[in-house]
Design a protein around this motif. Sequence first.
Motif, mmCIF file in Angstrom:
data_model
loop_
_atom_site.group_PDB
_atom_site.id
_atom_site.type_symbol
_atom_site.label_atom_id
_atom_site.label_comp_id
_atom_site.label_asym_id
_atom_site.label_seq_id
_atom_site.Cartn_x
_atom_site.Cartn_y
_atom_site.Cartn_z
ATOM 1 N N GLU A 84 67.209 28.833 44.684
ATOM 2 C CA GLU A 84 66.709 30.096 44.129
ATOM 3 C C GLU A 84 67.565 31.044 43.306
ATOM 4 O O GLU A 84 67.098 31.682 42.277
ATOM 5 C CB GLU A 84 66.413 31.180 45.370
ATOM 6 N N GLU A 85 68.648 30.989 43.301
ATOM 7 C CA GLU A 85 69.770 31.629 42.629
ATOM 8 C C GLU A 85 70.023 30.975 41.166
ATOM 9 O O GLU A 85 70.110 31.610 39.947
ATOM 10 C CB GLU A 85 71.014 31.960 43.239
ATOM 11 N N VAL A 86 70.007 29.546 41.404
ATOM 12 C CA VAL A 86 70.304 28.791 39.886
ATOM 13 C C VAL A 86 69.042 28.588 39.148
ATOM 14 O O VAL A 86 69.216 28.529 37.905
ATOM 15 C CB VAL A 86 70.755 27.523 40.519
ATOM 16 N N GLY A 87 68.007 28.682 39.857
ATOM 17 C CA GLY A 87 66.495 28.589 39.015
ATOM 18 C C GLY A 87 66.111 27.079 38.715
ATOM 19 O O GLY A 87 65.433 26.781 37.874
ATOM 20 N N GLU A 88 67.160 26.536 39.422
ATOM 21 C CA GLU A 88 66.459 24.926 39.617
ATOM 22 C C GLU A 88 66.880 24.130 40.890
ATOM 23 O O GLU A 88 67.573 24.828 41.771
ATOM 24 C CB GLU A 88 67.439 24.113 38.577
ATOM 25 N N LYS A 89 66.061 23.005 41.259
ATOM 26 C CA LYS A 89 66.618 22.402 42.585
ATOM 27 C C LYS A 89 67.029 21.115 42.277
ATOM 28 O O LYS A 89 67.231 20.686 41.002
ATOM 29 C CB LYS A 89 65.072 21.778 43.148
ATOM 30 N N LYS A 90 67.929 20.648 43.107
ATOM 31 C CA LYS A 90 68.466 19.151 43.086
ATOM 32 C C LYS A 90 67.377 18.005 42.721
ATOM 33 O O LYS A 90 66.316 18.477 43.357
ATOM 34 C CB LYS A 90 69.314 18.820 44.333
ATOM 35 N N PRO A 91 67.541 17.141 42.036
ATOM 36 C CA PRO A 91 68.865 16.766 41.647
ATOM 37 C C PRO A 91 69.527 17.116 40.139
ATOM 38 O O PRO A 91 70.333 16.643 39.660
ATOM 39 C CB PRO A 91 68.669 15.278 41.382
ATOM 40 N N SER A 92 68.912 18.457 39.695
ATOM 41 C CA SER A 92 69.364 19.166 38.687
ATOM 42 C C SER A 92 70.807 19.116 38.551
ATOM 43 O O SER A 92 71.423 19.509 39.561
ATOM 44 C CB SER A 92 68.609 20.292 38.538
ATOM 45 N N GLN A 93 71.461 18.920 37.436
ATOM 46 C CA GLN A 93 72.841 18.861 37.228
ATOM 47 C C GLN A 93 73.496 20.358 37.307
ATOM 48 O O GLN A 93 74.471 20.557 37.901
ATOM 49 C CB GLN A 93 73.402 18.247 35.748
ATOM 50 N N ALA A 94 72.365 21.333 37.081
ATOM 51 C CA ALA A 94 72.758 22.576 36.938
ATOM 52 C C ALA A 94 73.293 23.080 38.573
ATOM 53 O O ALA A 94 74.185 23.848 38.728
ATOM 54 C CB ALA A 94 71.578 23.569 36.602
ATOM 55 N N MET A 95 72.638 22.659 39.504
ATOM 56 C CA MET A 95 73.183 22.839 41.027
ATOM 57 C C MET A 95 74.431 22.372 41.134
ATOM 58 O O MET A 95 75.525 23.129 41.542
ATOM 59 C CB MET A 95 71.987 22.089 41.782
ATOM 60 N N PHE A 96 74.882 21.216 40.811
ATOM 61 C CA PHE A 96 76.338 20.450 41.005
ATOM 62 C C PHE A 96 77.284 21.437 39.950
ATOM 63 O O PHE A 96 78.337 21.538 40.556
ATOM 64 C CB PHE A 96 76.196 19.184 40.906
ATOM 65 N N ILE A 124 70.902 12.509 46.964
ATOM 66 C CA ILE A 124 71.600 11.298 46.702
ATOM 67 C C ILE A 124 71.562 11.071 45.173
ATOM 68 O O ILE A 124 72.543 10.789 44.520
ATOM 69 C CB ILE A 124 71.165 9.944 47.558
ATOM 70 N N VAL A 125 70.494 11.073 44.543
ATOM 71 C CA VAL A 125 70.437 11.018 43.121
ATOM 72 C C VAL A 125 71.096 12.018 42.364
ATOM 73 O O VAL A 125 72.014 11.506 41.266
ATOM 74 C CB VAL A 125 68.853 10.842 42.562
ATOM 75 N N GLY A 126 71.016 13.175 42.911
ATOM 76 C CA GLY A 126 71.857 14.421 42.176
ATOM 77 C C GLY A 126 73.306 13.834 42.102
ATOM 78 O O GLY A 126 73.990 14.172 41.136
ATOM 79 N N ALA A 127 73.926 13.905 43.216
ATOM 80 C CA ALA A 127 75.312 13.412 43.289
ATOM 81 C C ALA A 127 75.606 12.127 42.685
ATOM 82 O O ALA A 127 76.783 12.365 41.887
ATOM 83 C CB ALA A 127 75.698 12.954 44.971
ATOM 84 N N ASN A 128 74.883 11.111 42.505
ATOM 85 C CA ASN A 128 75.368 9.645 41.909
ATOM 86 C C ASN A 128 75.162 9.937 40.546
ATOM 87 O O ASN A 128 76.024 9.550 39.801
ATOM 88 C CB ASN A 128 74.085 8.816 42.351
ATOM 89 N N PRO A 147 66.272 3.499 50.200
ATOM 90 C CA PRO A 147 66.368 3.841 48.518
ATOM 91 C C PRO A 147 65.337 3.034 47.886
ATOM 92 O O PRO A 147 64.965 1.821 48.233
ATOM 93 C CB PRO A 147 67.493 3.124 47.965
ATOM 94 N N LYS A 148 64.427 3.761 47.010
ATOM 95 C CA LYS A 148 63.728 2.946 46.043
ATOM 96 C C LYS A 148 64.024 2.307 44.746
ATOM 97 O O LYS A 148 63.539 1.591 44.133
ATOM 98 C CB LYS A 148 62.460 4.099 45.491
ATOM 99 N N ASN A 149 65.280 2.804 44.641
ATOM 100 C CA ASN A 149 66.133 2.332 43.152
ATOM 101 C C ASN A 149 67.488 2.608 43.404
ATOM 102 O O ASN A 149 68.035 2.957 44.365
ATOM 103 C CB ASN A 149 65.461 2.960 42.094
ATOM 104 N N GLU A 150 68.121 2.007 42.445
ATOM 105 C CA GLU A 150 69.742 2.050 42.387
ATOM 106 C C GLU A 150 70.261 3.513 42.551
ATOM 107 O O GLU A 150 71.372 3.660 43.030
ATOM 108 C CB GLU A 150 70.200 1.013 41.092
ATOM 109 N N GLU A 151 69.586 4.314 41.769
ATOM 110 C CA GLU A 151 69.973 5.787 41.950
ATOM 111 C C GLU A 151 70.052 6.389 43.370
ATOM 112 O O GLU A 151 70.641 7.224 43.412
ATOM 113 C CB GLU A 151 69.266 6.722 40.633
ATOM 114 N N GLU A 152 69.283 5.882 43.948
ATOM 115 C CA GLU A 152 68.843 6.420 45.488
ATOM 116 C C GLU A 152 70.048 5.698 46.526
ATOM 117 O O GLU A 152 70.096 6.132 47.524
ATOM 118 C CB GLU A 152 67.628 6.125 45.892
ATOM 119 N N VAL A 153 70.746 4.747 45.964
ATOM 120 C CA VAL A 153 71.812 4.035 46.950
ATOM 121 C C VAL A 153 72.931 4.846 47.207
ATOM 122 O O VAL A 153 73.689 5.308 45.995
ATOM 123 C CB VAL A 153 72.217 2.653 46.442
ATOM 124 N N PRO A 154 73.205 5.529 48.456
ATOM 125 C CA PRO A 154 74.392 6.177 48.667
ATOM 126 C C PRO A 154 75.753 5.552 48.854
ATOM 127 O O PRO A 154 75.441 4.243 48.923
ATOM 128 C CB PRO A 154 73.825 6.680 50.144
#
Length: 193
Positions: A84-96, A124-128, A147-154
């Motif tokens: 709410e404060e950042v204005g974006e949700k994960k996996p957005s890089q703005a959060m990280f 997981i996608v956001g962190a990766n 995971p559906k794809n490589e990006e979702e593999v923790p």
Amino acid sequence: MSKKLIVFIDSGDTLVNEGTEYRNEGSPIVQSCELIDGAKELLLTLKERGYTIELVADGYTQSFDNSYGQHGLKNIFDARTISEEVGEKKPSQAMFETAMKLLHLTDEDKKRIIMVGNNLERDIVGANRFGITSVFIKWSPRYPMEPKNEEEVPDYIIHKPLELLDLVEKLEAELEKTEGTHGEEAVSIRKCI
């Protein structure tokens, strides 16, 4: 003594049982909730052991104030990054990026950060994508577990909050071993167990 490892952690179905969230009719704000078994002990133990903990979660600031205040944990986090404060949700890089700024961290610190969450598509996608270590808490039946794809593999998988304690101690020990080294060794905490 503070630890080298920094813990970014999600809220819903990572610490809070989303199935117990109560909202007033028509309101998106969580009024009360129950924590997942072991979540409060996890947070208190991490804090007691000197780990930096930052809430990195999608939702409303008031929901988190209510949820953690209810359980005496309102001030447990060293910082909070809330969508709410950042204005974006994960996996957005703005959060990280915001989470790192709040703790005055640089790109050099990424090798010391883990992101713990229950949502493969967001946490997981956001962190990766961001280049930090991903830890999937495979607990909630409300979200996909595979995971559906490589990006979702923790990088790591746990099944309940208290399992994180052993993992952070292991990762902290690895960071201490590689202190003062550069290159490949410095990123050794990013591997699957």
